[in-house]
Design a protein around this motif. Structure first.
Motif, PDB file in Angstrom:
ATOM      1  N   PHE A 102     -19.973   4.375   2.683  1.00  0.00           N
ATOM      2  CA  PHE A 102     -18.548   4.573   2.905  1.00  0.00           C
ATOM      3  C   PHE A 102     -18.329   4.858   4.384  1.00  0.00           C
ATOM      4  CE2 PHE A 102     -20.399   8.664   1.876  1.00  0.00           C
ATOM      5  CZ  PHE A 102     -19.859   9.526   2.821  1.00  0.00           C
ATOM      6  N   GLY A 103     -17.075   4.778   4.810  1.00  0.00           N
ATOM      7  CA  GLY A 103     -16.801   4.948   6.230  1.00  0.00           C
ATOM      8  C   GLY A 103     -15.401   5.451   6.488  1.00  0.00           C
ATOM      9  N   ILE A 104     -15.082   5.556   7.762  1.00  0.00           N
ATOM     10  CA  ILE A 104     -13.765   5.975   8.243  1.00  0.00           C
ATOM     11  C   ILE A 104     -13.340   4.948   9.296  1.00  0.00           C
ATOM     12  CG2 ILE A 104     -12.443   7.805   9.386  1.00  0.00           C
ATOM     13  CD1 ILE A 104     -14.744   9.718   8.455  1.00  0.00           C
ATOM     14  N   MET A 105     -12.082   4.508   9.250  1.00  0.00           N
ATOM     15  CA  MET A 105     -11.636   3.460  10.174  1.00  0.00           C
ATOM     16  C   MET A 105     -10.295   3.799  10.811  1.00  0.00           C
ATOM     17  SD  MET A 105     -12.779  -0.117   8.340  1.00  0.00           S
ATOM     18  CE  MET A 105     -11.823   0.034   6.840  1.00  0.00           C
ATOM     19  N   LEU A 106     -10.201   3.543  12.104  1.00  0.00           N
ATOM     20  CA  LEU A 106      -8.951   3.681  12.857  1.00  0.00           C
ATOM     21  C   LEU A 106      -8.784   2.466  13.749  1.00  0.00           C
ATOM     22  CD1 LEU A 106      -9.096   7.310  14.353  1.00  0.00           C
ATOM     23  CD2 LEU A 106      -8.185   6.617  12.148  1.00  0.00           C
ATOM     24  N   ALA A 107      -7.538   2.081  13.993  1.00  0.00           N
ATOM     25  CA  ALA A 107      -7.261   1.009  14.948  1.00  0.00           C
ATOM     26  C   ALA A 107      -5.952   1.283  15.655  1.00  0.00           C
ATOM     27  CB  ALA A 107      -7.215  -0.344  14.259  1.00  0.00           C
ATOM     28  N   LEU A 108      -5.894   0.895  16.911  1.00  0.00           N
ATOM     29  CA  LEU A 108      -4.672   0.989  17.710  1.00  0.00           C
ATOM     30  C   LEU A 108      -4.184  -0.409  18.052  1.00  0.00           C
ATOM     31  CD1 LEU A 108      -2.547   2.456  19.485  1.00  0.00           C
ATOM     32  CD2 LEU A 108      -4.245   2.411  21.341  1.00  0.00           C
ATOM     33  N   TYR A 113      -0.590  -6.088  19.786  1.00  0.00           N
ATOM     34  CA  TYR A 113      -1.888  -6.602  20.247  1.00  0.00           C
ATOM     35  C   TYR A 113      -3.011  -5.711  19.725  1.00  0.00           C
ATOM     36  CZ  TYR A 113      -5.593  -8.273  23.301  1.00  0.00           C
ATOM     37  OH  TYR A 113      -6.766  -8.792  23.780  1.00  0.00           O
ATOM     38  N   PRO A 114      -4.026  -6.284  19.070  1.00  0.00           N
ATOM     39  CA  PRO A 114      -5.153  -5.492  18.596  1.00  0.00           C
ATOM     40  C   PRO A 114      -5.954  -4.943  19.771  1.00  0.00           C
ATOM     41  CG  PRO A 114      -5.520  -7.844  18.164  1.00  0.00           C
ATOM     42  CD  PRO A 114      -4.128  -7.716  18.689  1.00  0.00           C
ATOM     43  N   THR A 115      -5.917  -3.636  19.969  1.00  0.00           N
ATOM     44  CA  THR A 115      -6.345  -3.045  21.237  1.00  0.00           C
ATOM     45  C   THR A 115      -7.628  -2.228  21.147  1.00  0.00           C
ATOM     46  OG1 THR A 115      -4.047  -2.994  21.977  1.00  0.00           O
ATOM     47  CG2 THR A 115      -5.599  -1.583  23.160  1.00  0.00           C
ATOM     48  N   LEU A 116      -7.679  -1.227  20.295  1.00  0.00           N
ATOM     49  CA  LEU A 116      -8.866  -0.377  20.163  1.00  0.00           C
ATOM     50  C   LEU A 116      -9.182  -0.184  18.688  1.00  0.00           C
ATOM     51  CD1 LEU A 116      -8.140   2.468  22.767  1.00  0.00           C
ATOM     52  CD2 LEU A 116      -9.732   0.548  23.042  1.00  0.00           C
ATOM     53  N   ALA A 117     -10.462   0.007  18.369  1.00  0.00           N
ATOM     54  CA  ALA A 117     -10.835   0.224  16.972  1.00  0.00           C
ATOM     55  C   ALA A 117     -12.093   1.052  16.874  1.00  0.00           C
ATOM     56  CB  ALA A 117     -11.033  -1.110  16.257  1.00  0.00           C
ATOM     57  N   TYR A 118     -12.215   1.705  15.713  1.00  0.00           N
ATOM     58  CA  TYR A 118     -13.326   2.615  15.445  1.00  0.00           C
ATOM     59  C   TYR A 118     -13.689   2.502  13.971  1.00  0.00           C
ATOM     60  CZ  TYR A 118     -11.042   4.360  19.607  1.00  0.00           C
ATOM     61  OH  TYR A 118     -10.446   4.438  20.835  1.00  0.00           O
ATOM     62  N   ILE A 119     -14.968   2.234  13.701  1.00  0.00           N
ATOM     63  CA  ILE A 119     -15.473   2.220  12.329  1.00  0.00           C
ATOM     64  C   ILE A 119     -16.697   3.125  12.283  1.00  0.00           C
ATOM     65  CG2 ILE A 119     -16.373   0.861  10.417  1.00  0.00           C
ATOM     66  CD1 ILE A 119     -14.994  -1.581  11.523  1.00  0.00           C
ATOM     67  N   MET A 120     -16.624   4.176  11.480  1.00  0.00           N
ATOM     68  CA  MET A 120     -17.734   5.106  11.348  1.00  0.00           C
ATOM     69  C   MET A 120     -18.545   4.797  10.103  1.00  0.00           C
ATOM     70  SD  MET A 120     -19.504   7.749  12.321  1.00  0.00           S
ATOM     71  CE  MET A 120     -18.550   8.674  13.539  1.00  0.00           C
ATOM     72  N   ASP A 121     -19.817   4.485  10.284  1.00  0.00           N
ATOM     73  CA  ASP A 121     -20.779   4.425   9.189  1.00  0.00           C
ATOM     74  C   ASP A 121     -21.136   5.877   8.885  1.00  0.00           C
ATOM     75  OD1 ASP A 121     -23.024   4.316   7.581  1.00  0.00           O
ATOM     76  OD2 ASP A 121     -24.060   2.803   8.776  1.00  0.00           O
ATOM     77  N   ALA A 122     -20.496   6.422   7.849  1.00  0.00           N
ATOM     78  CA  ALA A 122     -20.468   7.877   7.693  1.00  0.00           C
ATOM     79  C   ALA A 122     -21.847   8.500   7.530  1.00  0.00           C
ATOM     80  CB  ALA A 122     -19.571   8.237   6.505  1.00  0.00           C
ATOM     81  N   VAL A 123     -22.628   8.023   6.576  1.00  0.00           N
ATOM     82  CA  VAL A 123     -23.901   8.673   6.282  1.00  0.00           C
ATOM     83  C   VAL A 123     -24.888   8.505   7.428  1.00  0.00           C
ATOM     84  CG1 VAL A 123     -25.890   8.654   4.723  1.00  0.00           C
ATOM     85  CG2 VAL A 123     -23.567   8.566   3.799  1.00  0.00           C
ATOM     86  N   ASN A 124     -24.924   7.327   8.034  1.00  0.00           N
ATOM     87  CA  ASN A 124     -25.826   7.100   9.169  1.00  0.00           C
ATOM     88  C   ASN A 124     -25.278   7.664  10.476  1.00  0.00           C
ATOM     89  OD1 ASN A 124     -27.937   5.692   7.795  1.00  0.00           O
ATOM     90  ND2 ASN A 124     -26.586   3.919   7.667  1.00  0.00           N
TER      91      ASN A 124
END
Length: 256
Positions: A102-108, A113-124
């Motif tokens: 599972f993970g956590i995701m954010l995007a700006l 315009y697709p500008t910044l993004a973050y995807i966390m591989d939670a357990v790792n």
């Protein structure tokens, strides 16, 4: 300004992830169903979203927030200005049943315009982040991008319902690939394409499922398209393909 926002959001992602991992034993949260018995929401989803939304308003004053559990702005019909799209816990069923994947995701998005993004591989505890022409990083290591493999040479991920119901001829697509994988988390499947473990990912994605992966995939020059090729809106649901150029074209040729 974006550089400062980026650094602060990276810290936010790691903080929220640490808070999430403290609950993996399952004894400290409650579970409810949403649309069906396998569409779950937990108190951790809601706690994460409230913490993220609150911090984003401090990091990026004046922004608007579209978040899965409804704690953001109630009406977002356009992408004018700074719009954050938040998935506070992606793969909630995996979180509850497996304590993994599972993970956590954010995007700006800035003025659409697709500008910044973050995807966390939670357990790792691996954070995939980037955009804005800066590249894509796994923690502090810049990703070179996956090999441009074709469908036959690729493992691919397709949501189980799409294969079982043979939507858009996707059962045949699955048979043409090297193998089929189903992780049950857009975050983990997006990561798989970004780092080259998967040649393609196909799923019906809501805004918070799509927004971050789209930013990072496009930053690496990958294909991000709707299966019916009618374009993609991150304010609506879409049947989405994320893939290498070659695997993506192979899939599109078979889903016409």
């Amino acid at each position: 300004m974006l550089e400062e926002i980026d650094l602060r959001v990276q810290k936010l992602m790691r903080m929220v992830n640490q808070q999430t991992l403290r609950h993996l034993d399952g004894s400290s949260y409650r579970v409810a169903t949403k649309s069906s018995y396998n569409d779950l929401v937990t108190t951790i989803d809601r706690q994460n979203e409230q913490a993220i939304d609150r911090q984003l308003r401090e990091i990026d004053p004046g922004c608007r927030i579209l978040s899965e559990e409804g704690f953001g702005d109630q009406q977002i019909n356009d992408l004018a200005g700074h719009v954050w799209i938040v998935d506070p816990l992606d793969g909630t069923l995996n979180f509850v049943k497996q304590h993994n994947h599972f993970g956590i995701m954010l995007a700006l998005y800035v003025d659409g315009y697709p500008t910044l993004a973050y995807i966390m591989d939670a357990v790792n505890q691996d954070l995939y982040h980037g955009g804005n022409g800066w590249g894509v990083f796994k923690n502090d290591q810049r990703l070179a991008g996956p090999i441009n493999a074709n469908l036959h040479d690729s493992l691919i991920a397709i949501s189980s319902s799409l294969v079982l119901d043979d939507v858009a001829n996707l059962a045949q697509v699955a048979r043409q690939a090297s193998g089929l994988r189903m992780y049950g988390s857009a975050a983990m499947e997006m990561i798989g394409v970004l780092n080259g473990e998967l040649g393609a990912y196909v799923s019906h994605l809501k805004p918070w499922d799509l927004a971050a992966g789209r930013v990072l995939a496009e930053e690496l020059g990958l294909t991000v398209k709707s299966i019916d090729d009618n374009g993609i809106s991150v304010l609506s649901s879409n049947l989405v393909l994320v893939a290498t150029k070659r695997a993506g074209q192979d899939i599109l040729d078979r889903t016409d």
